[in-house]
Design an enzyme around this catalytic site. Structure first.
Site, short mmCIF file in Angstrom:
data_model
loop_
_atom_site.label_atom_id
_atom_site.label_comp_id
_atom_site.label_asym_id
_atom_site.label_seq_id
_atom_site.Cartn_x
_atom_site.Cartn_y
_atom_site.Cartn_z
N SER A 118 0.82 -1.22 0.00
CA SER A 118 0.00 0.00 0.00
C SER A 118 0.85 1.26 0.00
O SER A 118 0.31 2.37 0.01
CB SER A 118 -0.93 0.01 1.22
OG SER A 118 -0.19 -0.17 2.41
N ASN A 146 -1.91 -2.84 13.12
CA ASN A 146 -3.36 -2.68 13.16
C ASN A 146 -3.78 -1.46 13.99
O ASN A 146 -4.62 -0.67 13.56
CB ASN A 146 -4.02 -3.94 13.72
CG ASN A 146 -3.71 -5.16 12.85
OD1 ASN A 146 -3.16 -5.02 11.75
ND2 ASN A 146 -4.05 -6.35 13.33
N THR A 185 -39.98 26.02 -8.97
CA THR A 185 -40.21 24.65 -8.48
C THR A 185 -40.49 23.83 -9.73
O THR A 185 -41.09 24.35 -10.68
CB THR A 185 -41.40 24.56 -7.51
OG1 THR A 185 -42.59 24.92 -8.21
CG2 THR A 185 -41.23 25.50 -6.31
N HIS A 186 -40.02 22.61 -9.75
CA HIS A 186 -40.11 21.77 -10.97
C HIS A 186 -39.45 22.46 -12.16
O HIS A 186 -39.84 22.21 -13.30
CB HIS A 186 -41.56 21.44 -11.32
CG HIS A 186 -42.36 20.94 -10.17
ND1 HIS A 186 -42.48 19.61 -9.87
CD2 HIS A 186 -43.06 21.61 -9.21
CE1 HIS A 186 -43.24 19.47 -8.80
NE2 HIS A 186 -43.60 20.67 -8.36
N SER A 192 -14.26 26.39 -26.93
CA SER A 192 -14.37 25.17 -27.71
C SER A 192 -13.26 25.16 -28.76
O SER A 192 -12.89 26.20 -29.28
CB SER A 192 -15.74 25.12 -28.40
OG SER A 192 -15.67 24.31 -29.55
N LYS A 219 -18.08 29.73 -28.32
CA LYS A 219 -18.44 29.04 -27.08
C LYS A 219 -17.68 29.54 -25.85
O LYS A 219 -16.52 29.89 -25.91
CB LYS A 219 -18.17 27.53 -27.21
CG LYS A 219 -19.07 26.82 -28.20
CD LYS A 219 -20.54 26.80 -27.78
CE LYS A 219 -20.79 25.85 -26.63
NZ LYS A 219 -20.62 24.44 -27.04
N ASN A 228 -17.68 27.74 -22.26
CA ASN A 228 -18.26 26.59 -21.58
C ASN A 228 -18.03 26.62 -20.07
O ASN A 228 -16.94 26.94 -19.61
CB ASN A 228 -17.66 25.30 -22.15
CG ASN A 228 -18.01 25.12 -23.62
OD1 ASN A 228 -19.08 25.53 -24.06
ND2 ASN A 228 -17.10 24.52 -24.37
N GLU A 231 -19.48 22.23 -14.53
CA GLU A 231 -19.80 20.87 -14.98
C GLU A 231 -19.01 19.84 -14.20
O GLU A 231 -19.50 18.76 -13.87
CB GLU A 231 -19.54 20.75 -16.48
CG GLU A 231 -20.59 21.51 -17.29
CD GLU A 231 -20.19 21.67 -18.76
OE1 GLU A 231 -21.08 21.59 -19.59
OE2 GLU A 231 -19.00 21.88 -19.05
N TYR A 290 -9.06 -7.10 12.63
CA TYR A 290 -8.45 -6.58 11.42
C TYR A 290 -8.49 -7.61 10.30
O TYR A 290 -8.27 -8.79 10.51
CB TYR A 290 -6.99 -6.16 11.68
CG TYR A 290 -6.34 -5.59 10.41
CD1 TYR A 290 -6.49 -4.26 10.08
CD2 TYR A 290 -5.64 -6.43 9.53
CE1 TYR A 290 -5.95 -3.75 8.90
CE2 TYR A 290 -5.08 -5.92 8.35
CZ TYR A 290 -5.25 -4.59 8.04
OH TYR A 290 -4.72 -4.09 6.88
N GLN A 319 -7.46 -2.29 4.29
CA GLN A 319 -6.51 -1.45 3.57
C GLN A 319 -7.21 -0.68 2.43
O GLN A 319 -6.72 0.35 1.98
CB GLN A 319 -5.38 -2.32 3.02
CG GLN A 319 -4.29 -1.55 2.30
CD GLN A 319 -3.06 -2.42 2.06
OE1 GLN A 319 -2.30 -2.70 2.98
NE2 GLN A 319 -2.87 -2.85 0.83
N LYS A 350 -8.43 3.40 2.14
CA LYS A 350 -7.62 4.61 1.96
C LYS A 350 -7.79 5.35 0.64
O LYS A 350 -7.94 6.57 0.64
CB LYS A 350 -6.14 4.27 2.15
CG LYS A 350 -5.83 3.93 3.58
CD LYS A 350 -4.40 3.52 3.77
CE LYS A 350 -4.26 2.81 5.11
NZ LYS A 350 -5.07 1.55 5.16
#
Ligand code: ARG
Length: 456
Positions: A22, A109, A154-155, A276, A282, A284, A289, A316, A321, A324
């Site tokens: 690791s 451990n 809303t919606h 772009s 463009k 963007n 995003e 353990y 492991q 992580k």
């Protein structure tokens, strides 16, 4: 010599080593590992298992190891399975035999459980600061644009007019709760498992409380079997990350829509957008995003760890492991995301004119219904009557403000000349003065409360 080689005759298979090691990802725990070891040497010295001199040698050696990591000069050797073996191997080279006493009564451990908690507490601190910076950026913009009215949705359908600041502050409170949840998770991370040994506890009479205090922990774990196997604190952190991520991505989505040509409510600063390679016009919203798109991995890390932990026997297991990489990625990703989000908000240009264009009298239909309620008409009925007015206006191709009084009165005699005064966007906003409402007095009070919350 391997730290566990005594009973083995065969060399570990090369692929197995690559599979099990690791070090490539846990080397970032080096500070926590060194810190834990220095404290552990102190605990051993206090019960006389090592001399004061050996303790000093170990401490100096460990500090040297840390300095090498800090400077980027630490050499990982082929036998270094993980950060714990790497540090101990190098310590042996630096201080000789005393290094062989450091691991007395300790296991990787309880060591790794301790390291991970120390490391995470540190990272929680910086994430906390990043969250505050984002909240400050939100608060600043909310204060700067207090007069700006926009349609609330809303919606994703225009619903009622609200202050732009009110919309923005909604995210302040979501991030406020994220901050509280993070502080809460930190409290359960503040527990020291060191002294649990491999699983059964420590037979050398170590003072675990002194050890925990040395490391800045609030308390010690109550049960050594639990101490070495508990990864709840990682799960809680990942759950925090997932929810914070969901808030970031919601805010990003709102801003992506609003910065589109069709809405044009806001304009993103060029520093947070890209062009772009094909279409010259463009601009963007890449930053936003990505703030939306990172949700996959962040939510994935939470479900990933829960799945790893499910059904593990005590105590353990090497499966642990796997706690992580997802954790580290969540930390790195969120840290960057929070800073970028703060930058996007801080540099955001607001277009009150475009918002105003989107505000038509249709957004005031609720106010119309409320007016009838004040004349004694039950709301269920007044809702229906206001709906009839909306339909009538639609039929005549006008808006609610242009509908003749005669038309209103044909729908219900309780409609009077006051409807026209009522059909005013700003009046509608300013009418909602109750706590948490969108009236500017209420939003100002909200902002004041936000400042108080930020300072605690
Ligand atoms: N690298 C290991 C981990 O991250 C350290 C603990 C190893 N313990 C063991 N008994 N093999 O979980």
């Amino acid at each position: 010599m391997k730290m566990w080689g005594g009973r083995f005759q065969a060399e570990t298979d090369a692929l197995m080593r690559e599979f099990g090691d690791s070090i490539r990802f846990d080397r970032r725990l080096y500070r926590a590992d060194v810190q834990g070891s220095i404290a552990y040497a102190g605990a051993l010295a206090r019960v006389g298992l090592i001399s004061a001199e050996e303790r000093e040698e170990l401490t100096a050696g460990l500090e040297q190891v840390q300095a090498e990591f800090d400077a980027g000069t630490f050499q990982i050797e082929p036998g270094d399975e993980d950060i714990h073996t790497a540090v101990e191997r190098r310590l042996g080279e630096l201080v000789g035999p005393a290094a062989g006493r450091l691991h007395t009564g300790r296991s990787r451990n309880d060591q790794v459980a301790t390291d991970l908690r120390l490391y995470l507490l540190d990272e929680i601190n910086s994430l906390h600061k990043e969250l505050v910076a984002l909240q400050e950026a939100i608060l600043q913009q909310a204060e700067n644009h207090l007069g700006v009215v926009m349609p609330g949705y809303t919606h994703l359908q225009p619903a009622q007019p609200i202050l732009f600041s009110h919309w923005l502050m909604a995210y302040f409170w979501k991030f406020q709760r994220d901050r509280e949840r993070l502080a809460n998770a930190a409290r359960r991370t503040q527990v020291c498992p060191l002294g649990s040994g491999a699983l059964a506890g420590n037979p050398f009479g170590l003072d675990r409380r002194a050890l925990a205090a040395d490391l800045g922990f609030d308390r010690v774990s109550e049960n050594s079997v639990d101490g070495v196997s508990d990864r709840d604190f990682v799960v809680e952190f990942l759950a925090w990350a997932a929810l914070t991520q969901v808030h970031l991505s919601g805010m990003a989505e709102d801003l992506i829509l609003w910065s589109s040509r069709e809405f044009g409510f806001v304009e993103l600063d060029e520093r947070y957008t890209t062009g772009s390679s094909l279409m010259p016009q463009k601009k963007n919203p890449d930053a936003l995003e990505l703030l939306r798109g990172k949700s996959g991995r962040i939510v994935g890390h939470l479900t990933g760890l829960l799945t790893t932990l499910k059904g593990l026997p005590l105590a353990y297991n090497k499966d642990l492991q796997e706690d992580k990489e997802g954790l580290f990625d969540s930390i790195d990703t969120l840290k960057l995301e929070l800073a970028v989000a703060a930058g996007v908000v801080r540099t955001l240009q607001v277009n009150p004119d475009r918002m105003e264009t989107a505000l038509d009298a249709g957004l005031l239909a609720t106010d119309l219904a409320d007016h009838l309620v004040r004349q004694g008409v039950p709301f269920r009925e007044s809702h229906h009557l206001a709906g009839l007015a909306v339909r009538r206006a639609e039929e005549l191709g006008c808006d609610l403000r242009e509908l003749d009084l005669a038309e209103y009165r044909a729908i219900h005699p309780a409609f009077d000349g006051e409807v026209y005064a009522l059909l005013d966007i700003r009046r509608s906003v300013e009418a909602r003065v109750s706590e948490g409402g969108t009236a500017s007095t209420a939003v100002k009070a909200q902002i004041e409360q936000a400042y108080v919350n930020l300072s605690i």
